[in-house]
Design an enzyme around this catalytic site. Sequence first.
Site, mmCIF file in Angstrom:
data_model
loop_
_atom_site.group_PDB
_atom_site.id
_atom_site.type_symbol
_atom_site.label_atom_id
_atom_site.label_comp_id
_atom_site.label_asym_id
_atom_site.label_seq_id
_atom_site.Cartn_x
_atom_site.Cartn_y
_atom_site.Cartn_z
ATOM 1 N N GLU A 17 0.881 -1.145 -0.289
ATOM 2 C CA GLU A 17 0.273 0.238 -0.050
ATOM 3 C C GLU A 17 0.734 0.964 -0.162
ATOM 4 O O GLU A 17 1.844 1.190 0.690
ATOM 5 C CB GLU A 17 -0.933 -0.236 1.210
ATOM 6 C CG GLU A 17 -1.624 1.427 1.115
ATOM 7 C CD GLU A 17 -2.728 1.013 1.736
ATOM 8 O OE1 GLU A 17 -3.316 0.395 2.425
ATOM 9 O OE2 GLU A 17 -2.629 1.963 3.534
ATOM 10 N N THR A 48 -4.093 5.331 -1.611
ATOM 11 C CA THR A 48 -5.568 5.091 -0.567
ATOM 12 C C THR A 48 -5.731 6.463 -1.037
ATOM 13 O O THR A 48 -5.285 7.762 -1.856
ATOM 14 C CB THR A 48 -4.193 5.456 1.264
ATOM 15 O OG1 THR A 48 -3.785 6.787 1.057
ATOM 16 C CG2 THR A 48 -4.058 4.679 1.418
ATOM 17 N N ARG A 107 -16.260 3.756 3.378
ATOM 18 C CA ARG A 107 -16.955 4.777 3.299
ATOM 19 C C ARG A 107 -16.488 6.400 3.603
ATOM 20 O O ARG A 107 -16.935 7.443 3.926
ATOM 21 C CB ARG A 107 -18.104 4.181 4.522
ATOM 22 C CG ARG A 107 -18.972 4.956 5.038
ATOM 23 C CD ARG A 107 -19.358 5.097 6.399
ATOM 24 N NE ARG A 107 -18.701 4.918 8.018
ATOM 25 C CZ ARG A 107 -18.985 4.645 8.731
ATOM 26 N NH1 ARG A 107 -19.768 3.965 9.720
ATOM 27 N NH2 ARG A 107 -17.748 4.956 9.734
ATOM 28 N N GLY A 108 -15.436 5.526 4.599
ATOM 29 C CA GLY A 108 -14.590 6.348 4.801
ATOM 30 C C GLY A 108 -14.730 7.179 6.595
ATOM 31 O O GLY A 108 -16.002 6.043 7.195
ATOM 32 N N ALA A 123 -20.570 1.757 3.272
ATOM 33 C CA ALA A 123 -19.540 1.542 1.812
ATOM 34 C C ALA A 123 -20.506 1.095 0.514
ATOM 35 O O ALA A 123 -20.374 1.031 -0.370
ATOM 36 C CB ALA A 123 -18.292 1.157 2.301
ATOM 37 N N LYS A 163 -22.273 -6.171 2.120
ATOM 38 C CA LYS A 163 -21.320 -5.571 1.486
ATOM 39 C C LYS A 163 -20.789 -6.217 0.466
ATOM 40 O O LYS A 163 -20.847 -6.069 -0.325
ATOM 41 C CB LYS A 163 -20.807 -4.812 2.164
ATOM 42 C CG LYS A 163 -19.581 -3.816 1.266
ATOM 43 C CD LYS A 163 -18.101 -2.937 1.926
ATOM 44 C CE LYS A 163 -17.592 -3.498 3.169
ATOM 45 N NZ LYS A 163 -16.917 -2.875 4.099
ATOM 46 N N GLN A 210 4.935 5.017 16.662
ATOM 47 C CA GLN A 210 3.774 4.469 14.919
ATOM 48 C C GLN A 210 2.322 3.337 15.633
ATOM 49 O O GLN A 210 1.433 3.562 15.068
ATOM 50 C CB GLN A 210 4.300 3.862 13.869
ATOM 51 C CG GLN A 210 3.839 3.319 12.740
ATOM 52 C CD GLN A 210 4.629 2.280 12.119
ATOM 53 O OE1 GLN A 210 6.151 2.385 11.818
ATOM 54 N NE2 GLN A 210 4.255 2.010 11.211
ATOM 55 N N LYS A 270 7.025 3.484 2.311
ATOM 56 C CA LYS A 270 8.779 2.754 2.766
ATOM 57 C C LYS A 270 9.174 2.131 2.000
ATOM 58 O O LYS A 270 9.289 1.142 2.932
ATOM 59 C CB LYS A 270 8.615 2.709 4.416
ATOM 60 C CG LYS A 270 7.681 3.863 5.120
ATOM 61 C CD LYS A 270 8.425 3.626 6.699
ATOM 62 C CE LYS A 270 7.533 4.171 7.861
ATOM 63 N NZ LYS A 270 7.270 3.490 9.154
HETATM 64 P P1 FAD Z 1 -18.690 -0.313 5.817
HETATM 65 O O1 FAD Z 1 -18.675 -1.719 5.286
HETATM 66 O O2 FAD Z 1 -19.858 0.838 5.794
HETATM 67 O O3 FAD Z 1 -18.944 0.228 7.932
HETATM 68 C C1 FAD Z 1 -18.577 0.902 8.405
HETATM 69 C C2 FAD Z 1 -19.471 0.878 9.745
HETATM 70 O O4 FAD Z 1 -21.137 1.115 9.409
HETATM 71 C C3 FAD Z 1 -19.232 -0.601 10.120
HETATM 72 O O5 FAD Z 1 -19.732 -0.524 11.618
HETATM 73 C C4 FAD Z 1 -20.338 -1.437 9.710
HETATM 74 O O6 FAD Z 1 -21.007 -2.378 10.238
HETATM 75 C C5 FAD Z 1 -21.770 -0.362 9.639
HETATM 76 N N1 FAD Z 1 -22.498 -0.952 8.402
HETATM 77 C C6 FAD Z 1 -22.489 -1.351 6.893
HETATM 78 N N2 FAD Z 1 -23.849 -1.331 6.999
HETATM 79 C C7 FAD Z 1 -24.582 -1.618 7.204
HETATM 80 C C8 FAD Z 1 -25.676 -1.540 7.681
HETATM 81 N N3 FAD Z 1 -26.377 -2.003 6.091
HETATM 82 N N4 FAD Z 1 -26.813 -1.411 8.401
HETATM 83 C C9 FAD Z 1 -26.226 -1.042 9.770
HETATM 84 N N5 FAD Z 1 -24.551 -0.553 10.062
HETATM 85 C C10 FAD Z 1 -23.818 -0.953 8.942
HETATM 86 N N6 FAD Z 1 -10.258 6.009 4.915
HETATM 87 C C11 FAD Z 1 -9.965 6.434 4.844
HETATM 88 O O7 FAD Z 1 -10.000 7.319 3.952
HETATM 89 N N7 FAD Z 1 -9.099 5.985 3.280
HETATM 90 C C12 FAD Z 1 -9.077 5.147 2.726
HETATM 91 O O8 FAD Z 1 -8.246 5.085 1.559
HETATM 92 C C13 FAD Z 1 -9.417 3.829 3.933
HETATM 93 N N8 FAD Z 1 -8.877 2.891 3.210
HETATM 94 C C14 FAD Z 1 -8.776 1.729 4.045
HETATM 95 C C15 FAD Z 1 -7.972 0.589 3.659
HETATM 96 C C16 FAD Z 1 -8.665 -0.681 4.627
HETATM 97 C C17 FAD Z 1 -8.526 -1.740 4.025
HETATM 98 C C18 FAD Z 1 -9.001 -0.406 5.793
HETATM 99 C C19 FAD Z 1 -9.484 -1.737 6.820
HETATM 100 C C20 FAD Z 1 -10.255 0.642 5.804
HETATM 101 C C21 FAD Z 1 -9.392 1.963 5.286
HETATM 102 N N9 FAD Z 1 -9.937 2.762 5.837
HETATM 103 C C22 FAD Z 1 -9.463 4.564 4.878
HETATM 104 C C23 FAD Z 1 -10.823 3.287 7.066
HETATM 105 C C24 FAD Z 1 -12.743 3.410 6.861
HETATM 106 O O9 FAD Z 1 -12.773 4.643 5.487
HETATM 107 C C25 FAD Z 1 -13.377 3.527 8.170
HETATM 108 O O10 FAD Z 1 -12.601 2.023 8.396
HETATM 109 C C26 FAD Z 1 -14.248 3.558 7.778
HETATM 110 O O11 FAD Z 1 -14.887 4.197 9.785
HETATM 111 C C27 FAD Z 1 -15.177 2.761 7.166
HETATM 112 O O12 FAD Z 1 -15.431 2.296 6.597
HETATM 113 P P2 FAD Z 1 -16.059 0.841 5.492
HETATM 114 O O13 FAD Z 1 -16.138 0.974 4.209
HETATM 115 O O14 FAD Z 1 -15.379 0.316 6.337
HETATM 116 O O15 FAD Z 1 -17.523 1.143 6.002
#
Ligand code: FAD
Length: 285
Positions: A17, A48, A107-108, A123, A163, A210, A270
Amino acid sequence: MKITDILQSKPATLSFEVFPPKTDMKYEEVMGAVAKIATLKPDFMSVTYGAMGNGARKYTLAVAKEVMSLGVTPLAHLTCIDSDKEDVETKIEAFREMGIENVLALRGDIPPDHEGFRDYRYASELVEELSRDGHFCVGGACYPEGHPDSPTLFSDIDNLKKKVDAGCSFLTTQMFFDNDIFYSFLSKCRDSHIYVPIIAGIMPVTNGSQVKRSVALSGGILPSKFRRIIDRFGSDPVAMRQAGIAYATDQIIDLYANGIKAVHVYSMNKPDVAEAIRSNLSGII
Ligand code: FAD
């Protein structure tokens, strides 16, 4: 190439990444790091997308394009929490025009001053949109220890299933430091009929502060074996770097040995760390 095809075509994969620069001043430095990591010939490189208000956002596409021009498949991240449909459509069109085939739909994080959702709440809504016409291979994030917003791991996995049903073809995990947590999560996902590939996300921790930041962000658990390493070497940068790379290598070897086919390394721009991990695995993958 689509990530699902890469995963299918190889017995084991290793990917890295990178994150785009936050300011114009860091642009050349980041592009230099990206180029060095690309020479390690990872199976793909994820790029990202900056959190809200983060200037890195505007460079995701530029870095993904650079990765592609270096002969490596890019996985562009995209978040939706603070976007409306029009913003997202513009981004998707730009990805398409640039030849991006793989997108990690996120989602963010919800910012502390959040005043209500715009067009997207989860998301899965972005996943649905991106996967509609079959052009993109769409991935999603998953959390072996449960997403911090979820009351339980099981409710988080129920939402993860939604999802995947919306069109995710693969998932990448949040970092974890105890492989048993990942194995247990994997088995719970399969029990919940989530059958897409789940790529294990590993973070080589190379300095003590970190790890505190990373763990606070992920809400994860630090196993005692790793905690002892931080306690003993955290204030010695040379020792911590070596111990962190060794710990991550050990985790990765254990994952491959247990039949896990895909590992993604949070290499944090890195190249030296990515190179050390790659070299430690030279006879394995
Ligand atoms: P979701 O899948 O929407 O989940 C978020 C929360 O909502 C969870 O608690 C889930 O259980 C709940 N939920 C989902 N669907 C429903 C539903 N239908 N009903 C009720 N609850 C629901 N962030 C950035 O800003 N930029 C990046 O590039 C980035 N890259 C990432 C890469 C990885 C591999 C990971 C693991 C995280 C990354 N993140 C990034 C962080 C991420 O944006 C956050 O963790 C964010 O809070 C959740 O995103 P998600 O896409 O998992 O959300």
